[in-house]
Structures are given as C-alpha cells and as structure tokens.
Design a protein around this motif. Structure first.
Motif, PDB file in Angstrom:
ATOM      1  N   GLY A  10     -38.263  49.383 -50.529  1.00 13.15           N
ATOM      2  CA  GLY A  10     -37.827  49.004 -49.463  1.00 13.15           C
ATOM      3  C   GLY A  10     -36.550  49.341 -48.934  1.00 13.15           C
ATOM      4  N   GLU A  11     -35.235  48.998 -49.963  1.00 17.85           N
ATOM      5  CA  GLU A  11     -33.954  49.292 -50.237  1.00 17.85           C
ATOM      6  C   GLU A  11     -33.993  50.544 -50.134  1.00 17.85           C
ATOM      7  OE1 GLU A  11     -31.078  44.954 -49.831  1.00 17.85           O
ATOM      8  OE2 GLU A  11     -31.996  45.951 -52.150  1.00 17.85           O
ATOM      9  N   VAL A  12     -34.498  51.467 -51.564  1.00 16.39           N
ATOM     10  CA  VAL A  12     -34.014  52.020 -52.563  1.00 16.39           C
ATOM     11  C   VAL A  12     -35.077  53.110 -52.558  1.00 16.39           C
ATOM     12  CG1 VAL A  12     -33.972  51.421 -54.734  1.00 16.39           C
ATOM     13  CG2 VAL A  12     -31.923  52.752 -53.999  1.00 16.39           C
ATOM     14  N   THR A  13     -34.588  54.225 -52.259  1.00 17.85           N
ATOM     15  CA  THR A  13     -36.124  54.962 -52.757  1.00 17.85           C
ATOM     16  C   THR A  13     -35.623  55.775 -53.623  1.00 17.85           C
ATOM     17  OG1 THR A  13     -37.102  55.487 -51.065  1.00 17.85           O
ATOM     18  CG2 THR A  13     -37.190  57.098 -52.422  1.00 17.85           C
ATOM     19  N   ILE A  14     -36.605  56.159 -55.752  1.00 16.39           N
ATOM     20  CA  ILE A  14     -36.353  56.665 -56.563  1.00 16.39           C
ATOM     21  C   ILE A  14     -37.170  58.013 -56.581  1.00 16.39           C
ATOM     22  CG2 ILE A  14     -36.530  56.592 -59.343  1.00 16.39           C
ATOM     23  CD1 ILE A  14     -36.946  53.197 -58.780  1.00 16.39           C
ATOM     24  N   PRO A  45     -39.918  49.866 -58.928  1.00 17.79           N
ATOM     25  CA  PRO A  45     -39.485  49.358 -58.923  1.00 17.79           C
ATOM     26  C   PRO A  45     -39.045  48.187 -57.324  1.00 17.79           C
ATOM     27  CG  PRO A  45     -40.289  51.020 -56.932  1.00 17.79           C
ATOM     28  CD  PRO A  45     -41.500  50.992 -57.833  1.00 17.79           C
ATOM     29  N   HIS A  46     -40.589  47.842 -57.652  1.00 20.40           N
ATOM     30  CA  HIS A  46     -40.264  46.001 -57.058  1.00 20.40           C
ATOM     31  C   HIS A  46     -39.891  44.856 -58.336  1.00 20.40           C
ATOM     32  CE1 HIS A  46     -42.189  46.673 -52.809  1.00 20.40           C
ATOM     33  NE2 HIS A  46     -42.764  47.701 -54.035  1.00 20.40           N
ATOM     34  N   THR A  47     -39.823  45.641 -59.313  1.00 16.57           N
ATOM     35  CA  THR A  47     -39.325  44.491 -60.698  1.00 16.57           C
ATOM     36  C   THR A  47     -38.365  44.739 -61.030  1.00 16.57           C
ATOM     37  OG1 THR A  47     -40.105  46.499 -62.383  1.00 16.57           O
ATOM     38  CG2 THR A  47     -42.214  45.031 -61.354  1.00 16.57           C
ATOM     39  N   SER A  48     -37.541  44.874 -60.176  1.00 18.15           N
ATOM     40  CA  SER A  48     -36.360  44.900 -60.374  1.00 18.15           C
ATOM     41  C   SER A  48     -34.981  45.072 -58.995  1.00 18.15           C
ATOM     42  CB  SER A  48     -35.510  46.399 -61.085  1.00 18.15           C
ATOM     43  OG  SER A  48     -34.318  45.694 -61.588  1.00 18.15           O
ATOM     44  N   THR A  50     -32.380  45.706 -56.281  1.00 19.21           N
ATOM     45  CA  THR A  50     -31.608  47.784 -56.332  1.00 19.21           C
ATOM     46  C   THR A  50     -30.465  47.953 -56.987  1.00 19.21           C
ATOM     47  OG1 THR A  50     -32.412  47.730 -53.949  1.00 19.21           O
ATOM     48  CG2 THR A  50     -30.755  48.763 -54.266  1.00 19.21           C
ATOM     49  N   ASP A  51     -29.800  47.828 -57.444  1.00 16.53           N
ATOM     50  CA  ASP A  51     -28.091  47.332 -58.364  1.00 16.53           C
ATOM     51  C   ASP A  51     -28.834  47.826 -59.755  1.00 16.53           C
ATOM     52  OD1 ASP A  51     -26.870  47.061 -55.911  1.00 16.53           O
ATOM     53  OD2 ASP A  51     -25.926  45.021 -56.841  1.00 16.53           O
ATOM     54  N   GLU A  52     -29.528  47.049 -60.052  1.00 19.19           N
ATOM     55  CA  GLU A  52     -29.650  47.705 -61.377  1.00 19.19           C
ATOM     56  C   GLU A  52     -30.457  49.258 -61.976  1.00 19.19           C
ATOM     57  OE1 GLU A  52     -30.533  43.548 -64.289  1.00 19.19           O
ATOM     58  OE2 GLU A  52     -31.924  44.203 -62.750  1.00 19.19           O
ATOM     59  N   LEU A  53     -31.601  48.576 -60.771  1.00 18.42           N
ATOM     60  CA  LEU A  53     -32.219  50.480 -60.912  1.00 18.42           C
ATOM     61  C   LEU A  53     -31.227  51.774 -60.324  1.00 18.42           C
ATOM     62  CD1 LEU A  53     -35.118  50.205 -57.994  1.00 18.42           C
ATOM     63  CD2 LEU A  53     -35.057  49.805 -60.522  1.00 18.42           C
ATOM     64  N   VAL A  54     -30.274  51.628 -59.236  1.00 21.19           N
ATOM     65  CA  VAL A  54     -29.319  52.229 -59.222  1.00 21.19           C
ATOM     66  C   VAL A  54     -28.665  52.775 -60.388  1.00 21.19           C
ATOM     67  CG1 VAL A  54     -27.584  53.542 -57.833  1.00 21.19           C
ATOM     68  CG2 VAL A  54     -29.066  52.297 -56.629  1.00 21.19           C
ATOM     69  N   TYR A  68     -31.764  57.723 -53.040  1.00 20.05           N
ATOM     70  CA  TYR A  68     -31.424  57.156 -51.760  1.00 20.05           C
ATOM     71  C   TYR A  68     -31.767  56.695 -51.613  1.00 20.05           C
ATOM     72  CZ  TYR A  68     -35.712  58.760 -49.465  1.00 20.05           C
ATOM     73  OH  TYR A  68     -36.589  59.265 -48.881  1.00 20.05           O
ATOM     74  N   TYR A  69     -30.133  55.786 -50.773  1.00 23.17           N
ATOM     75  CA  TYR A  69     -30.654  54.528 -49.858  1.00 23.17           C
ATOM     76  C   TYR A  69     -31.914  54.459 -48.222  1.00 23.17           C
ATOM     77  CZ  TYR A  69     -27.646  51.983 -52.408  1.00 23.17           C
ATOM     78  OH  TYR A  69     -27.022  52.308 -54.109  1.00 23.17           O
ATOM     79  N   ASN A  70     -33.272  53.698 -48.636  1.00 24.26           N
ATOM     80  CA  ASN A  70     -33.218  53.884 -47.035  1.00 24.26           C
ATOM     81  C   ASN A  70     -32.899  53.957 -45.704  1.00 24.26           C
ATOM     82  OD1 ASN A  70     -35.270  54.092 -48.929  1.00 24.26           O
ATOM     83  ND2 ASN A  70     -36.843  52.222 -48.707  1.00 24.26           N
TER      84      ASN A  70
END
Ligand code: SF4
Length: 76
Positions: A10-14, A45-48, A50-54, A68-70
C-alpha cells in the motif's frame, strides 16, 4: 517476454524480475516472513515495514528486486 511481478503493501511496491533472479536466497534469509520461495505468491509485503522492505531490496545482488513508492507513482 519478461516476467515482472509487483507486490505492494500500500505504501511501497516491490518489483521482481524473474529472469534476473539468481536465487541467491539473500532476500529469503534477510526477511523470511516476506520472501517465501515455496509459496505462491512468494512475496508477502504486508509482513514487514516499508523501511525493512526497501533495505532488503537494495541488497539483492542481481537487480531482480527493485521498488517504487506508491505516492511517487501517483504523482506522475
Ligand atoms: S536476493 Fe534477489 S537474486 Fe537473490 S533470491 Fe532474492 S530476488 Fe533473487
């Protein structure tokens, strides 16, 4: 054809490019709750956060993972 898959929290897209993935497992070891190669879809992606994902995406050695950031996408 290139296989490109997108997964968002919802915030960042992998963005994952299958052809580029060398299956090093770095993402799986770094965030095992997110990257689950035995499941479909394999990225959760919901289990972490946004910072950790990036941070994890930046460690992908092959460039298969990007993001990219949505909010940036909407501004285009
Ligand atoms: S870190 Fe990158 S190259 Fe390694 S398994 Fe994950 S997506 Fe594939």
């Amino acid at each position: 054809m290139e296989h490109v898959k997108e997964y968002t929290n919802g915030e960042v897209t992998i963005v994952w490019k299958q052809e580029l993935c060398v299956h090093s497992g770095i993402c799986v070891r770094g965030l095992p709750n997110v990257f689950k190669p035995k499941e479909k879809p394999w990225i959760h992606p919901h289990t972490s956060t946004t910072d950790e994902l990036v941070n994890q995406i930046k460690k992908c050695p092959s460039g298969a993972l990007s993001f990219y950031y949505n909010k940036d996408k909407k501004d285009e």
